[in-house]
Scaffold this active site. Structure first.
Site, PDB file in Angstrom:
ATOM      1  N   LYS A 181      85.850 -34.697 -23.844  1.00 57.14           N
ATOM      2  CA  LYS A 181      84.558 -34.280 -24.467  1.00 57.14           C
ATOM      3  C   LYS A 181      83.732 -33.466 -23.463  1.00 57.14           C
ATOM      4  O   LYS A 181      83.979 -33.546 -22.165  1.00 57.14           O
ATOM      5  CB  LYS A 181      83.797 -35.192 -25.211  1.00 57.14           C
TER       6      LYS A 181
HETATM    7  C1  LIG Z   1      86.100 -37.744 -30.350  1.00 57.16           C
HETATM    8  C2  LIG Z   1      85.756 -37.613 -31.558  1.00 57.16           C
HETATM    9  C3  LIG Z   1      85.411 -38.761 -32.523  1.00 57.16           C
HETATM   10  C4  LIG Z   1      85.516 -40.212 -31.817  1.00 57.16           C
HETATM   11  O1  LIG Z   1      84.770 -40.249 -30.628  1.00 57.16           O
HETATM   12  P1  LIG Z   1      84.917 -41.820 -29.712  1.00 57.16           P
HETATM   13  O2  LIG Z   1      83.952 -41.547 -28.884  1.00 57.16           O
HETATM   14  O3  LIG Z   1      86.452 -41.656 -29.200  1.00 57.16           O
HETATM   15  O4  LIG Z   1      84.983 -42.567 -30.614  1.00 57.16           O
HETATM   16  C5  LIG Z   1      84.721 -38.517 -33.524  1.00 57.16           C
HETATM   17  N1  LIG Z   1      84.765 -37.515 -34.258  1.00 57.16           N
HETATM   18  C6  LIG Z   1      85.174 -36.237 -33.734  1.00 57.16           C
HETATM   19  C7  LIG Z   1      85.278 -35.321 -34.718  1.00 57.16           C
HETATM   20  C8  LIG Z   1      85.771 -36.632 -32.493  1.00 57.16           C
HETATM   21  O5  LIG Z   1      86.264 -35.334 -31.903  1.00 57.16           O
END
Ligand SMILES: *Cc1c(COP(=O)(O)O)cnc(C)c1O
Length: 368
Positions: A181
């Site tokens: 991210k």
């Molecule tokens: C990465 C992601 C999540 C989950 O995030 P985590 O921190 O791994 O639980 C949820 N929704 C979207 C759209 C994502 O890209």
């Protein structure tokens, strides 16, 4: 020339910050998490932020804290990571998918009302690839039917649309700091809210439902109480130590990703269908739609280019198919994107030379 799908931006400042955290001997949820929560809230312009260990946890706790559970329906999108729907299943509620706009991959706000029943309690829009959903329209519908809005902002920390910023209109806004991210600590998440009582509830639910956080329990021992049936989702100080130095760099990272995005867009727009940015995008992912996506994916990977698919329409995944029996044909736009979408490397460290190489390989795939 091998090109990583993602390279993080953690460097000297983050190493120092971690070293300081280790020297303090306090590893779990403490001062650094509190600092992170305040600074992230300041960045967003949202009064309260609770640090948790994933965006999935943030979504789960938001639903719990808003009182959503068995018998309730929650409207969301099939064009997202599975976590969005899994969080709804975690509280025992029923996900109701609404098809997306073909041009953005975001939930089609014009198709939400027809799915509302007397069981509907909330809407979870996902700001796919960094583009904000039509939050004004979604908030209008939510107010009309008295529904909660929980934003899945895993792709969008910086975005704005029609003068509305991410998290501004939602009751809760959930962020991810997972490894790929835009700001990251490997695994982490946060939920930002406008309401003090909701903040308090989520804060307790992230540590089992206890009445106080670890930092308050250990300064000098105090009895704590259990006030709810919660979960073990608290963000540790070690993670906050990694995140803290990144907050002041969010806008600089964003502007570099925008630059990469613009270069890709200029080189590929005549040859590929591209999900374009809407107003102030978060520029989290650059995706192209390809007719023979899996072949193109292989072609790029064979040339050393890291790629991904975000996402196959989740109604077509085995577990969801077995549970809801909403196979191909149920969400034509989501399936259209899901069968074609291909994500290229996009991060501040990507060089012009690398971008041009990725584009030339992608263009060559057309004649392969
Ligand atoms: C990465 C992601 C999540 C989950 O995030 P985590 O921190 O791994 O639980 C949820 N929704 C979207 C759209 C994502 O890209």
């Amino acid at each position: 020339m091998p090109i990583e799908f993602y390279k993080h931006n953690l460097g000297t400042e983050e190493k120092e910050s971690i070293a300081n955290a280790l020297d303090s001997f306090f590893l779990t949820t403490g001062k650094r998490v509190l600092d992170f929560e305040h600074q992230f809230s300041d960045y967003l312009g949202i009064p309260y932020t609770v640090g948790v260990n994933s965006c999935t946890a943030a979504l789960h706790l938001s639903l719990l804290a808003l009182g959503i559970g068995p018998g309730d329906e929650v409207i969301t999108t099939p064009m997202t990571f599975v976590a969005t729907t899994l969080a709804i299943l975690h509280v025992g509620a029923t996900p109701i998918w609404v098809d997306v706009e073909r041009s953005t991959g975001n939930i089609d706000a014009n198709k939400i009302e027809e799915k509302i029943t007397n069981k509907t309690r909330a809407i979870i829009p996902v700001h796919l690839y960094g583009n904000l959903c039509d939050m004004q329209k979604i908030k209008g519908i939510a107010d009309k039917y008295k529904l909660a809005v929980i934003e899945d902002a895993a792709h969008c920390v910086e975005g704005a649309r029609d003068g509305v910023r991410v998290g501004e209109l939602g009751d809760a806004c959930c962020f991810s700091f997972y490894a790929t991210k835009s700001i990251t600590c490997g695994e982490g998440g946060a939920v930002s809210v406008h309401d003090a009582a909701l903040d308090k509830k989520i804060r307790s639910l992230r540590t089992h439902g206890m009445s106080v956080d670890a930092v308050d329990r250990y300064k000098t021992y105090k009895h704590w109480d259990l006030i709810a049936e919660g979960w073990k989702y608290n963000m540790p100080d070690v993670s906050a130590a990694l995140l803290l130095p990144q907050i002041s760099k969010i806008d600089a990272f964003w502007s570099k990703r925008k630059d990469v995005f613009d270069q890709y867009y200029a080189q590929l727009k005549n040859d590929f269908e591209i999900i374009a940015p809407i107003q102030k995008s978060g520029y989290h992912l650059f995706t192209v739609l390809c007719e023979n996506r899996d072949n193109v994916l292989k072609f790029l990977q064979d040339k050393g280019i890291g790629c991904a698919v975000n996402y196959r329409s989740i109604n077509t995944l085995s577990y969801m198919l077995a549970k809801f029996n909403l196979g191909y044909g149920s969400f034509p736009n989501s399936e259209y994107i899901g069968d074609r979408t291909l994500t290229l490397p996009l991060y501040p460290k990507l060089t012009e030379e690398e971008i041009t190489y990725v584009c030339s390989v992608l263009l060559a795939s057309k004649n392969a």
